[in-house]
Design a protein around this motif. Sequence first.
Motif, PDB file in Angstrom:
ATOM      1  N   CYS A  45      -0.698  11.658   1.575  1.00  0.00           N
ATOM      2  CA  CYS A  45       0.353  10.839   0.962  1.00  0.00           C
ATOM      3  C   CYS A  45       0.037   9.359   1.083  1.00  0.00           C
ATOM      4  N   SER A  46      -0.643   8.956   2.153  1.00  0.00           N
ATOM      5  CA  SER A  46      -1.052   7.554   2.267  1.00  0.00           C
ATOM      6  C   SER A  46      -1.988   7.191   1.126  1.00  0.00           C
ATOM      7  N   ILE A  47      -3.001   8.032   0.909  1.00  0.00           N
ATOM      8  CA  ILE A  47      -3.969   7.778  -0.152  1.00  0.00           C
ATOM      9  C   ILE A  47      -3.315   7.937  -1.516  1.00  0.00           C
ATOM     10  N   GLY A  48      -2.599   9.041  -1.704  1.00  0.00           N
ATOM     11  CA  GLY A  48      -1.957   9.291  -2.987  1.00  0.00           C
ATOM     12  C   GLY A  48      -0.877   8.278  -3.310  1.00  0.00           C
ATOM     13  N   GLY A  49      -0.183   7.803  -2.295  1.00  0.00           N
ATOM     14  CA  GLY A  49       0.877   6.820  -2.522  1.00  0.00           C
ATOM     15  C   GLY A  49       0.342   5.500  -3.037  1.00  0.00           C
ATOM     16  N   VAL A  50      -0.727   4.991  -2.405  1.00  0.00           N
ATOM     17  CA  VAL A  50      -1.257   3.700  -2.857  1.00  0.00           C
ATOM     18  C   VAL A  50      -1.969   3.845  -4.202  1.00  0.00           C
ATOM     19  N   LEU A  51      -2.561   5.006  -4.481  1.00  0.00           N
ATOM     20  CA  LEU A  51      -3.150   5.228  -5.804  1.00  0.00           C
ATOM     21  C   LEU A  51      -2.059   5.253  -6.878  1.00  0.00           C
ATOM     22  N   THR A  52      -0.922   5.846  -6.551  1.00  0.00           N
ATOM     23  CA  THR A  52       0.211   5.858  -7.489  1.00  0.00           C
ATOM     24  C   THR A  52       0.699   4.435  -7.748  1.00  0.00           C
ATOM     25  N   GLU A  53       0.823   3.639  -6.681  1.00  0.00           N
ATOM     26  CA  GLU A  53       1.257   2.244  -6.831  1.00  0.00           C
ATOM     27  C   GLU A  53       0.317   1.474  -7.755  1.00  0.00           C
ATOM     28  N   ARG A 104      13.221  13.573  -4.634  1.00  0.00           N
ATOM     29  CA  ARG A 104      14.613  13.116  -4.697  1.00  0.00           C
ATOM     30  C   ARG A 104      14.727  11.614  -4.466  1.00  0.00           C
ATOM     31  N   GLU A 105      13.996  11.091  -3.467  1.00  0.00           N
ATOM     32  CA  GLU A 105      14.197   9.704  -3.042  1.00  0.00           C
ATOM     33  C   GLU A 105      12.936   8.851  -3.117  1.00  0.00           C
ATOM     34  N   GLY A 106      11.819   9.438  -3.552  1.00  0.00           N
ATOM     35  CA  GLY A 106      10.558   8.715  -3.551  1.00  0.00           C
ATOM     36  C   GLY A 106       9.862   8.842  -2.206  1.00  0.00           C
ATOM     37  N   LEU A 107       8.609   8.433  -2.177  1.00  0.00           N
ATOM     38  CA  LEU A 107       7.837   8.426  -0.934  1.00  0.00           C
ATOM     39  C   LEU A 107       8.049   7.076  -0.251  1.00  0.00           C
ATOM     40  N   LYS A 108       8.570   7.106   0.957  1.00  0.00           N
ATOM     41  CA  LYS A 108       8.793   5.878   1.724  1.00  0.00           C
ATOM     42  C   LYS A 108       7.575   5.642   2.616  1.00  0.00           C
ATOM     43  N   MET A 109       6.879   4.521   2.390  1.00  0.00           N
ATOM     44  CA  MET A 109       5.662   4.204   3.111  1.00  0.00           C
ATOM     45  C   MET A 109       5.880   2.967   3.969  1.00  0.00           C
ATOM     46  N   ARG A 110       5.840   3.151   5.282  1.00  0.00           N
ATOM     47  CA  ARG A 110       5.928   2.014   6.195  1.00  0.00           C
ATOM     48  C   ARG A 110       4.532   1.456   6.415  1.00  0.00           C
ATOM     49  N   ASP A 111       4.376   0.163   6.164  1.00  0.00           N
ATOM     50  CA  ASP A 111       3.098  -0.519   6.333  1.00  0.00           C
ATOM     51  C   ASP A 111       3.361  -1.754   7.178  1.00  0.00           C
ATOM     52  N   ARG A 142       7.866   0.414   1.752  1.00  0.00           N
ATOM     53  CA  ARG A 142       7.862   0.465   0.284  1.00  0.00           C
ATOM     54  C   ARG A 142       8.229   1.878  -0.149  1.00  0.00           C
ATOM     55  N   THR A 143       8.997   1.956  -1.242  1.00  0.00           N
ATOM     56  CA  THR A 143       9.349   3.258  -1.806  1.00  0.00           C
ATOM     57  C   THR A 143       8.619   3.432  -3.127  1.00  0.00           C
ATOM     58  N   VAL A 144       7.893   4.525  -3.236  1.00  0.00           N
ATOM     59  CA  VAL A 144       7.074   4.789  -4.415  1.00  0.00           C
ATOM     60  C   VAL A 144       7.566   6.063  -5.094  1.00  0.00           C
ATOM     61  N   ALA A 145       7.793   5.977  -6.393  1.00  0.00           N
ATOM     62  CA  ALA A 145       8.163   7.163  -7.157  1.00  0.00           C
ATOM     63  C   ALA A 145       6.912   8.004  -7.388  1.00  0.00           C
ATOM     64  N   VAL A 146       6.876   9.175  -6.763  1.00  0.00           N
ATOM     65  CA  VAL A 146       5.691  10.028  -6.833  1.00  0.00           C
ATOM     66  C   VAL A 146       6.030  11.365  -7.465  1.00  0.00           C
ATOM     67  N   LYS A 147       4.966  12.085  -7.832  1.00  0.00           N
ATOM     68  CA  LYS A 147       5.099  13.452  -8.329  1.00  0.00           C
ATOM     69  C   LYS A 147       4.623  14.376  -7.234  1.00  0.00           C
TER      70      LYS A 147
END
Length: 311
Positions: free
Chosen positions: A13-21, A41-48, A53-58
């Motif tokens: 999810c770390s890798i996929g989340g930033v690629l989605t962003e 439901r709520e997006g992926l919440k990534m603490r950095d 940051r909240t990312v809308a992911v599939k």
Amino acid sequence: MKICVVGAGALGCSIGGVLTEAGEEVWLITRNKAHVDAMNREGLKMRDGDQVRTVAVKAATSCAGLEPMDLIIVLAKSYDTRSAIEAAAPAIGPNTQILSLQNGLGHEEILAEIVGRERLLAGKTYVGGVMTAPGCITIGTSGKQTIIGELDGAISDRVQKVASHFNRAGLDTRVSDNIIGTIWDKLLINVATGALAGISGLPYGHLYAVPEIEAAALDAVAEAMTVAQANGIALSIATPRQAWEMASASLPFEFKTSMLQSLERGAKTEIDFINGSVVRWGERCNVPTPVNRTLVACVKGIETRQRHGVQ
């Protein structure tokens, strides 16, 4: 680029989340239904650091119904490699490339059996991730390199394209003409601490304070380096101590290895693909590996005790 991350736990999810962003079309596949439901439901919440940051992911629990992807990143647990890539069949089209970023050694052979060696790219990543709750992760991408390459060492257009997409997303990625050596370098780092942390139950701060553990770690890495050299592997790590020191670089006192985390959950570990790989490769070239063989035995003993509920 259409990308599917198979085995999308915290690291995936770390890798996929930033690629989605960065604008890539990414699917995160994990059997953890609560995690999938929370992300959808709520997006992926990534603490950095101090920012979230909240990312809308599939996200989905399987690849059923997906279109063929350009790239499948395999981050399933090592022992699930075969079942994971078989289940990814709907997402594999004529031009789909498969990139393993898993820990340990031996995944490429399994993947090649299923999808063909010509599809494969290999790599290692020092990106980190910790799942704190369903749909919530702490990411560690800053300053953490990912190295990818062709198994034959060629600097191909396709591997350079993947690297360019990763770099555009802020994932520091380089292409190697010695990816097998790179895999072994990362293996040495896992050999240094994984099993010893799992057996002792110690996070890094305490693990590194025990001289006897340090001595055992150096012996285990030295064995692995001898095995690599006997098999003609070109390493960049020059000494066992270098692997020992790299294993803890920039990590907090309370950090726990993935093998320790697995044992604390009562889950199966990846010992067969880490220290177990050293033993198997040693057998191929008649190099004895008593330290790694003992570490494998100890971890398997803990797994057996947990599996059967022995107190």
